[in-house]
Design an enzyme around this catalytic site. Structure first.
Site, PDB file in Angstrom:
ATOM      1  N   GLU A   1      62.461  16.097 -44.537  1.00 10.46           N
ATOM      2  CA  GLU A   1      62.026  17.443 -45.326  1.00 10.46           C
ATOM      3  C   GLU A   1      60.375  16.533 -44.642  1.00 10.46           C
ATOM      4  O   GLU A   1      59.465  15.765 -45.682  1.00 10.46           O
ATOM      5  CB  GLU A   1      62.072  16.356 -47.129  1.00 10.46           C
ATOM      6  CG  GLU A   1      63.047  16.894 -48.120  1.00 10.46           C
ATOM      7  CD  GLU A   1      63.046  16.111 -49.251  1.00 10.46           C
ATOM      8  OE1 GLU A   1      61.914  16.262 -49.869  1.00 10.46           O
ATOM      9  OE2 GLU A   1      64.526  15.770 -49.973  1.00 10.46           O
TER      10      GLU A   1
ATOM     11  N   GLU B   1      67.403  10.341 -53.464  1.00  5.91           N
ATOM     12  CA  GLU B   1      65.848   9.157 -54.167  1.00  5.91           C
ATOM     13  C   GLU B   1      66.797   8.048 -54.883  1.00  5.91           C
ATOM     14  O   GLU B   1      66.233   7.996 -55.732  1.00  5.91           O
ATOM     15  CB  GLU B   1      65.426   9.709 -54.668  1.00  5.91           C
ATOM     16  CG  GLU B   1      64.252  10.594 -53.133  1.00  5.91           C
ATOM     17  CD  GLU B   1      63.571  11.472 -54.591  1.00  5.91           C
ATOM     18  OE1 GLU B   1      62.825  11.544 -55.106  1.00  5.91           O
ATOM     19  OE2 GLU B   1      63.022  12.371 -53.227  1.00  5.91           O
TER      20      GLU B   1
END
Ligand code: G3I
Length: 380
Positions: free
Chosen positions: A268, A163
């Protein structure tokens, strides 16, 4: 004279007897039949994984352990390898849980994913206080060297950086970035490659269905390649909802990575079934909001219509994934069952969400059948 009981239609006792016998033989056939599990169903396509919580790594619930061992062939630690837990002080590392996690994967012959070496969130406090580049390089170096060397040959894929991009494709102003600029990503990947040359090294992020964001990531991969820095692929998180993003947006995302010759993994995956008044998308975990009963409508179970919606949505997604199986090497769910899911607590705490394929008791849900039929119907 022998009486033919089959012709003796009028006897209710005989009919009952036959019904019982028939039910008995059917139910024993059902229990004897080996139901294929997810890893078998998708064995020609990609790894099927799950993120494991601490209690799942500790095998605290036998039904969940059974699901982990029979349904999945890849595991990711949901939390235990994050910086704040594994390296809480500059000179102290805590490996008890991560060792156990890696052992669990090896015992079951699974693909083992390390998550995540460098991430601005769930970071040890001392890392947020670093303001000079020498210390930052030093801490990142010791973090990656110690951890990736310990698990050399035992972790198949590392989420090296997690991220690091904003929604517009620019770099996120994390403390790593403030101190080192984008060179911290190069440093992280180079260190991981040196520590464990055979591990697959990926960059991992959410909302890559947004074209601007993924273009930032693709640019970075190209720059790495030009500089000869090893990066083996990109992890697309897939924190989505029953409504969106559209399959067309997911398809364009995959196609852009395919066009750039970048291997992808869905790392995810989960689909929230709850309302989201602020129209939040993705997984920006710094946003937290007060709840209301209106925002938590399914405390007594997911209504059938929603269960079907969830199943159909999963089916559409997996049909697309199978279509791109040459480019997608793994699909990992962010959790094993609904009870564990982080989506019960985000963006509003203490809700009852239903984002996965197994229910709160680790039993298969209707959505499981929709996913399975993507492949099982091919062979019918
Ligand atoms: O460790 C404390 C524990 O001591 C305390 O009793 C408990 C009470 O709430 O909290 C525990 O910490 C929680 C931690 O998970 C471990 O369970 C934190 O409050 C909670 O915020 C934290 O959430 C995790 C989140 O990352 C943090 O950023 C979720 O479980 C985890 O699923 C989530 O995973 C991230 C991926 O790593 C990266 N991509 C997005 C994804 C979802 O946010």
């Amino acid at each position: 004279m022998k009486r033919n009981i089959l012709k003796h239609k009028s006897s209710p006792v005989i009919i009952l007897l036959l019904a019982v016998l028939c039910y008995g033989c059917q139910s024993s056939m059902v229990t004897q039949k080996e139901e294929p599990t997810l890893k078998k169903i998708f064995e020609d396509d990609f790894y099927i994984g799950a993120a494991l919580s601490g209690s799942q790594i500790n095998a605290e619930d036998s039904a969940t352990t059974h699901v982990i061992e029979t349904e999945f062939n890849s595991i990711t630690p949901e939390n235990v390898m994050k910086w704040m837990y594994i390296h809480p002080e500059p000179d102290s590392f805590y490996f008890e849980m991560s060792d156990r996690f890696v052992e669990l994967g090896h015992k079951n012959g699974m693909n083992v994913v390390g998550h995540a070496l460098v991430w601005h969130s769930q970071i040890a406090e001392y890392m947020n206080e670093v303001s000079d580049s020498l210390t930052m390089v030093d801490y990142i170096t010791s973090h990656i060297n110690v951890i990736a060397t310990r698990y050399k040959g035992k972790i198949d894929t590392w989420d090296v950086v997690n991220e690091a991009f904003n929604e517009d494709g620019t770099y996120r102003e994390s403390n790593f970035y403030k101190v080192l600029g984008p060179s911290y990503l190069e440093l992280a990947f180079s260190l991981a490659a040196a520590a464990d040359p055979n591990a697959k090294l990926i960059y991992n992020d959410y909302n890559l269905w947004k074209p601007e964001k993924r273009q930032g990531v693709i640019r970075m991969v190209k720059q790495f390649r030009e500089k000869g820095i090893k990066i083996d692929g990109v992890g697309i998180q897939g924190h989505w909802s029953v409504q969106g993003p559209d399959i067309a947006q997911v398809r364009s995302c995959i196609q852009d990575f395919v066009d750039a010759d970048i291997e992808i993994m869905y790392t995810e995956l989960d689909l929230t079934t709850l309302p989201n008044p602020w129209e939040l998308v993705g997984a920006e975990i710094s946003q937290n909001y007060e709840g209301s009963p209106y925002m938590n409508p399914f405390t007594d179970g997911l209504p059938d219509t929603m269960a079907v919606k969830l199943g159909e949505r999963y089916q559409d997604i997996f049909e697309l994934f199978v279509e791109y199986k040459e480019n997608i090497s793994r699909v990992t769910f962010w959790g094993v069952n609904d009870k564990q899911s982080w989506l019960n607590n985000w963006p509003i705490e203490n809700r009852t969400n239903y984002p996965l394929l197994f229910d709160r008791a680790s039993k298969r849900k209707l959505a499981y059948d929709y996913v399975a039929k993507v492949k099982l119907s091919e062979t019918e």
